[in-house]
Every structure is written in structure tokens, then in C-alpha cells.
Design a protein around this motif. Structure first.
Motif, PDB file in Angstrom:
ATOM      1  N   SER A   3      15.556  -4.746   0.064  1.00 28.60           N
ATOM      2  CA  SER A   3      14.436  -5.573   0.877  1.00 28.60           C
ATOM      3  C   SER A   3      13.516  -4.533   1.175  1.00 28.60           C
ATOM      4  N   ILE A   4      13.916  -3.052   1.759  1.00 22.99           N
ATOM      5  CA  ILE A   4      13.237  -2.086   1.782  1.00 22.99           C
ATOM      6  C   ILE A   4      12.303  -1.799   0.678  1.00 22.99           C
ATOM      7  N   ALA A   5      12.832  -1.684  -0.484  1.00 22.67           N
ATOM      8  CA  ALA A   5      12.208  -1.252  -1.742  1.00 22.67           C
ATOM      9  C   ALA A   5      11.219  -2.502  -2.178  1.00 22.67           C
ATOM     10  N   GLN A   6      11.564  -3.680  -1.849  1.00 24.98           N
ATOM     11  CA  GLN A   6      10.673  -4.604  -2.262  1.00 24.98           C
ATOM     12  C   GLN A   6       9.341  -4.796  -1.056  1.00 24.98           C
ATOM     13  N   ALA A   7       9.613  -4.166   0.185  1.00 26.56           N
ATOM     14  CA  ALA A   7       8.144  -4.113   0.966  1.00 26.56           C
ATOM     15  C   ALA A   7       7.623  -3.072   0.469  1.00 26.56           C
ATOM     16  N   GLY A   8       8.285  -1.861  -0.210  1.00 27.40           N
ATOM     17  CA  GLY A   8       7.252  -0.757  -0.796  1.00 27.40           C
ATOM     18  C   GLY A   8       6.371  -1.409  -1.757  1.00 27.40           C
ATOM     19  N   TYR A   9       6.999  -2.256  -2.820  1.00 22.28           N
ATOM     20  CA  TYR A   9       6.139  -2.623  -3.534  1.00 22.28           C
ATOM     21  C   TYR A   9       4.897  -3.457  -3.187  1.00 22.28           C
ATOM     22  N   ALA A  10       5.103  -4.145  -2.088  1.00 21.57           N
ATOM     23  CA  ALA A  10       3.844  -4.961  -1.609  1.00 21.57           C
ATOM     24  C   ALA A  10       3.081  -4.160  -1.164  1.00 21.57           C
ATOM     25  N   LEU A  11       3.426  -2.906  -0.637  1.00 23.27           N
ATOM     26  CA  LEU A  11       2.565  -1.894   0.138  1.00 23.27           C
ATOM     27  C   LEU A  11       1.611  -1.170  -0.883  1.00 23.27           C
ATOM     28  N   ILE A  12       2.083  -1.210  -2.283  1.00 28.29           N
ATOM     29  CA  ILE A  12       1.513  -0.748  -3.278  1.00 28.29           C
ATOM     30  C   ILE A  12       0.140  -1.482  -3.298  1.00 28.29           C
ATOM     31  N   GLY A  13       0.316  -2.928  -3.379  1.00 23.70           N
ATOM     32  CA  GLY A  13      -0.952  -3.490  -3.481  1.00 23.70           C
ATOM     33  C   GLY A  13      -1.894  -3.529  -2.283  1.00 23.70           C
ATOM     34  N   LEU A  14      -1.213  -3.271  -1.354  1.00 20.35           N
ATOM     35  CA  LEU A  14      -2.233  -2.956  -0.062  1.00 20.35           C
ATOM     36  C   LEU A  14      -2.920  -1.586  -0.211  1.00 20.35           C
ATOM     37  N   ALA A  15      -2.496  -0.669  -0.814  1.00 22.04           N
ATOM     38  CA  ALA A  15      -2.808   0.597  -0.869  1.00 22.04           C
ATOM     39  C   ALA A  15      -4.036   0.673  -2.094  1.00 22.04           C
ATOM     40  N   ALA A  16      -3.956  -0.387  -2.970  1.00 19.94           N
ATOM     41  CA  ALA A  16      -5.119  -0.496  -3.830  1.00 19.94           C
ATOM     42  C   ALA A  16      -6.342  -0.754  -3.131  1.00 19.94           C
ATOM     43  N   LEU A  17      -6.479  -1.702  -2.006  1.00 21.12           N
ATOM     44  CA  LEU A  17      -7.674  -1.815  -0.985  1.00 21.12           C
ATOM     45  C   LEU A  17      -8.594  -2.593  -2.070  1.00 21.12           C
ATOM     46  N   SER A  18      -8.244  -3.601  -2.705  1.00 31.16           N
ATOM     47  CA  SER A  18      -9.017  -4.532  -3.440  1.00 31.16           C
ATOM     48  C   SER A  18      -8.615  -6.154  -3.426  1.00 31.16           C
TER      49      SER A  18
END
Length: 186
Positions: A11-26
Motif C-alpha cells: 500500500s505504501i508503494a501504491q500511494a507513491g504511484y498516486a503521488l506521481i500523478g500529483l507531481a505532474a500538476l496537470s
């Protein structure tokens, strides 16, 4: 080797994948996060639901106790397989598309390095954690499992009239009289 603990680490890794989308800022990143979180919620409900059912039946959360699950309960094994493969991002399951959209949003935002790290992490996760469980589910019963599942309630006659007169026909009254001398494997 606790399956619930392993999925918690996942689940920690899964949260990291979601943060990749947040880092896109789009807008694509936000859309990818929403889809990812919906997919993750449904997949985790299925996966943890199967694990809870299997844990109650077996009485353990250890990965080794999932040996032979595909033979004992093919439906549960299939649901767990689909859930784990989806969490691992295997095509054509929802987890693949969710991760694809998140990584595509990162690439679109010019963060190719972040998408590459995410893809590599997803590959390591799929080959590592999920592989252990899937191998156990399709494995043969271990000696402990055979003892636990195959021979439960198999009568073993220790002594008494049933053991001494094994060559003659046994009447039900003799079985009832000998009941204290009969043990059951558990």
C-alpha cells in the motif's frame, strides 16, 4: 511472511504511484489519480476480502498456509489472483491502466525520470511480493497441510474391543462402547 503485512507494505508503494500523478500538476494527473484511487480501492477490497476469508478458514495469515489454495478453493484463488495481478499492474487489468495513466501524466508533464522510476518499481513489486503468494497458491500441499486438511477427523483406534476384534463385523453398539478409546486427529 504475513500476507496482510506484505499487502500493507504494498500500500505504501501504491500511494507513491498516486503521488506521481500529483507531481505532474496537470488535469491529466488529477484524472489519473482519481482513476487510480478508484481502481486501488476496489482491488484492495477484493484482495483483502479473499485474504480475510482464507485466513478464517485456515486460521493463519502466513503466506505458507496458502499452499494448495487453488485446489482447495479455486474461486477464492482466482479472485486473489486477479486482485494481486491488478495491484501489480499486469495487463489487461485495471491496475495496469491506472498505472499507465499515472505514468503517462508524468511523461506528459516532462517528468520522464519519475515515470521510469515508477515503472521499474512496479516491475520489482510485481515480481517480488505477488510472486511469493501466487507460487504458494498453486503449490502442492505441504506435509503440514496434508495433515491439517486431508486427515481431519480420521478415526484412529488406540485400544479396546474394536482394535482387538478387527477381523469380525462391528456392531454399532460396540462402536459406541469403544468411543472413549477412539481419538480424532486435529
Amino acid at each position: 511472511r504475513n500476507i496482510k503485512r506484505m499487502l500493507a507494505y504494498s500500500s505504501i508503494a501504491q500511494a507513491g504511484y498516486a503521488l506521481i500523478g500529483l507531481a505532474a500538476l496537470s488535469q491529466a494527473g488529477i484524472t489519473a489519480i482519481v482513476f487510480y484511487l478508484l481502481m486501488y480501492t476496489v482491488t484492495n477490497l477484493v484482495t483483502f476480502g479473499v485474504i480475510i476469508l482464507a485466513s478464517r478458514a485456515v486460521g493463519s495469515d502466513e503466506i505458507a498456509d496458502y499452499a494448495g489454495l487453488s485446489r482447495r478453493s479455486p474461486g477464492l484463488a482466482l479472485a486473489l489472483l486477479v486482485g494481486l495481478l491488478s495491484l501489480g499492474g499486469m495487463p489487461p487489468l485495471a491496475g495496469f491502466f491506472a498505472k499507465f495513466f499515472v505514468f503517462a501524466a508524468a511523461v506528459e508533464a516532462g517528468q520522464i525520470w519519475l515515470a521510469v522510476i515508477g515503472v521499474l518499481n512496479a516491475m520489482v513489486e510485481a515480481m517480488g511480493a505477488g510472486d511469493k503468494i501466487l507460487n504458494q497458491m498453486s503449490a502442492s500441499f505441504t506435509k503440514t497441510d496434508q495433515w491439517k486438511y486431508q486427515y481431519v477427523f480420521a478415526p484412529q483406534i488406540k485400544s479396546g474391543p474394536l482394535f482387538e476384534n478387527a477381523n469380525r463385523e462391528v456392531q454399532i453398539e460396540e462402536v459406541l462402547k469403544a468411543a472413549p478409546d477412539v481419538s480424532f486427529c486435529m
